[in-house]
Design a protein around this motif. Sequence first.
Motif, PDB file in Angstrom:
ATOM      1  N   GLN A 107       6.399   4.831   3.863  1.00 57.91           N
ATOM      2  CA  GLN A 107       6.930   5.086   5.760  1.00 57.91           C
ATOM      3  C   GLN A 107       8.068   4.155   5.341  1.00 57.91           C
ATOM      4  OE1 GLN A 107       4.466   2.561   7.595  1.00 57.91           O
ATOM      5  NE2 GLN A 107       3.634   4.574   8.472  1.00 57.91           N
ATOM      6  N   THR A 108       8.465   3.199   4.331  1.00 63.19           N
ATOM      7  CA  THR A 108      10.119   2.399   4.101  1.00 63.19           C
ATOM      8  C   THR A 108      10.671   3.846   3.298  1.00 63.19           C
ATOM      9  OG1 THR A 108       8.494   0.531   3.553  1.00 63.19           O
ATOM     10  CG2 THR A 108      10.683   0.506   2.551  1.00 63.19           C
ATOM     11  N   ILE A 109      10.623   4.760   2.241  1.00 64.52           N
ATOM     12  CA  ILE A 109      11.386   4.907   1.359  1.00 64.52           C
ATOM     13  C   ILE A 109      11.441   6.441   1.702  1.00 64.52           C
ATOM     14  CG2 ILE A 109      10.718   4.328  -0.823  1.00 64.52           C
ATOM     15  CD1 ILE A 109       9.130   6.387  -1.883  1.00 64.52           C
ATOM     16  N   ARG A 110      10.431   7.294   2.690  1.00 64.49           N
ATOM     17  CA  ARG A 110      10.438   8.632   3.730  1.00 64.49           C
ATOM     18  C   ARG A 110      10.679   9.647   2.685  1.00 64.49           C
ATOM     19  NH1 ARG A 110      14.496   7.127   8.607  1.00 64.49           N
ATOM     20  NH2 ARG A 110      14.202   5.508   9.539  1.00 64.49           N
ATOM     21  N   GLU A 111       9.716   9.032   1.417  1.00 63.69           N
ATOM     22  CA  GLU A 111       9.213   9.796   0.383  1.00 63.69           C
ATOM     23  C   GLU A 111       7.773  10.302   0.394  1.00 63.69           C
ATOM     24  OE1 GLU A 111      11.541  10.093  -2.756  1.00 63.69           O
ATOM     25  OE2 GLU A 111      13.913   9.984  -1.791  1.00 63.69           O
ATOM     26  N   LYS A 112       7.489  11.654  -0.420  1.00 62.92           N
ATOM     27  CA  LYS A 112       6.147  11.719  -0.444  1.00 62.92           C
ATOM     28  C   LYS A 112       5.839  11.330  -2.095  1.00 62.92           C
ATOM     29  CE  LYS A 112       1.598  13.598   0.324  1.00 62.92           C
ATOM     30  NZ  LYS A 112       0.958  12.980   1.171  1.00 62.92           N
ATOM     31  N   LEU A 113       4.885  10.209  -1.997  1.00 62.21           N
ATOM     32  CA  LEU A 113       4.430   9.527  -3.437  1.00 62.21           C
ATOM     33  C   LEU A 113       3.604  10.927  -4.189  1.00 62.21           C
ATOM     34  CD1 LEU A 113       3.159   6.610  -1.997  1.00 62.21           C
ATOM     35  CD2 LEU A 113       6.007   6.749  -3.069  1.00 62.21           C
ATOM     36  N   GLY A 126       0.966  -1.108  -0.122  1.00 62.84           N
ATOM     37  CA  GLY A 126       0.106  -0.164  -0.327  1.00 62.84           C
ATOM     38  C   GLY A 126       0.427   1.263  -0.196  1.00 62.84           C
ATOM     39  N   PRO A 127       0.256   2.189  -0.429  1.00 67.32           N
ATOM     40  CA  PRO A 127       0.952   3.936  -0.933  1.00 67.32           C
ATOM     41  C   PRO A 127       1.636   4.348   0.816  1.00 67.32           C
ATOM     42  CG  PRO A 127      -1.383   3.880  -0.955  1.00 67.32           C
ATOM     43  CD  PRO A 127      -1.077   2.777  -0.629  1.00 67.32           C
ATOM     44  N   ARG A 128       0.906   3.928   2.141  1.00 64.50           N
ATOM     45  CA  ARG A 128       1.267   4.139   3.120  1.00 64.50           C
ATOM     46  C   ARG A 128       2.291   3.764   3.894  1.00 64.50           C
ATOM     47  NH1 ARG A 128      -2.895   3.941   8.184  1.00 64.50           N
ATOM     48  NH2 ARG A 128      -2.299   2.159   7.698  1.00 64.50           N
TER      49      ARG A 128
END
Length: 306
Positions: free
Chosen positions: A237-243, A231-233
Motif C-alpha cells: 500500500q505504501t509503495i503501490r507495487e506488487k511484492l 507487513g507485506p500488505r
Amino acid sequence: MNWITNFVRPKINSMLGRRDIPENLWIKDPESGEMVFHKDLEENQYVIPSSGHHMKISAKERLKFFFDGGAYTLIENPKVFVDPLKFRDEKRYTDRLRDAKAKTGLEDAILNASGEIEGLPIIATVQDFAFMGGSLGMAAGEAIANAFETALVMKRPLVLFAASGGARMQEGILSLMQLPRTTVGVDRLKEAGLPYIVVLTNPTTGGVTASYAMLGDVHIAEPGALIGFAGPRVIEQTIREKLPEGFQRSEYLMEHGMVDMVVSRLEMKSTVARLLKILLKSPAASAGEPEMLPPALAAPEARPGA
C-alpha cells in the motif's frame, strides 16, 4: 408426524454426533488441506509430514522438543508494574492480560529456561505468539534482559526463539523503551565472548526485528516464517507495487542475505548444538553432569524446599 424427522434422525445424530469427539483430533494442513492425526503431528514436533509446513507451537512445547530429554529448569521472570498507562480500547488492558494468562498458562509472552542440548549447557528464551501476539511489553523486555543477565552469570550461550507481532501498543513508549534495553543485553553478552543465536519463527515482525531478533551471531529461520518490520500488505500500500513471490519469507530472506540458514524444526537442536560448539571452540560438557541453577535465578517450583 414425520417419522424420519422425529425418530430416525435423532438416533442417527446420537450415534454419529461430534459431541464426544475432540475438536483437535485431526488438524488441517494450511497448505495442502490434508488432515493429520494430532498424535502423529505432535510426534513430528508439529511439522506436517507431507508438506513440511511448520505449525505454531507453544513456548513450553518448544522447550520440551529442544532440550535433551525434554528436561529444563525455568528461570523466574522479574515482576513489573502492570498497566502503567491505565490503557483501554475495546477492553481494559488488564482484562486482555487476564485472558491471555488464562489461555496460555503464562505470565507473559517470554519463557526463559536453563538446560542442555546434546550435553551443552545453554540458556534458552522463547517468545510465545499465543500471548497477545508475542508483543513486547515491559514484562517481556524485563524477562529478555534477565535472560542475558543469567547467561552472563552462568557463562552460558543464549539461544532465543523469536515470535512476535512487535511492540505492545497498550504500553506505548514504555514498550518501545524495551528495544534499546534488550540491545544492551546483546552487547554485554558479546563483550563476554558468549555466543548468541537467534531462531526466527513464524511470525517475527515489528520492533522485535529492529532490535534483539536481528543482532545474533547466527540467524536461523524456520521454513516459511514471515520475517520483517512492516507487513507485506502495508508495504504494498505504501509503495503501490506488487511484492515478489515469497517476499519476507525465510527462503527469500536467506537468498538476499538477511538470514544465515533455514532449518527445519526437526533438525534445529542438532544444528544449534553444532554451531555453538564451533563458536565456543570447545567440546560439549558431559551429558551426565547435573543441571545447576543459582537459587536466586530459579523459578519457585524449581528451588529446593519450594
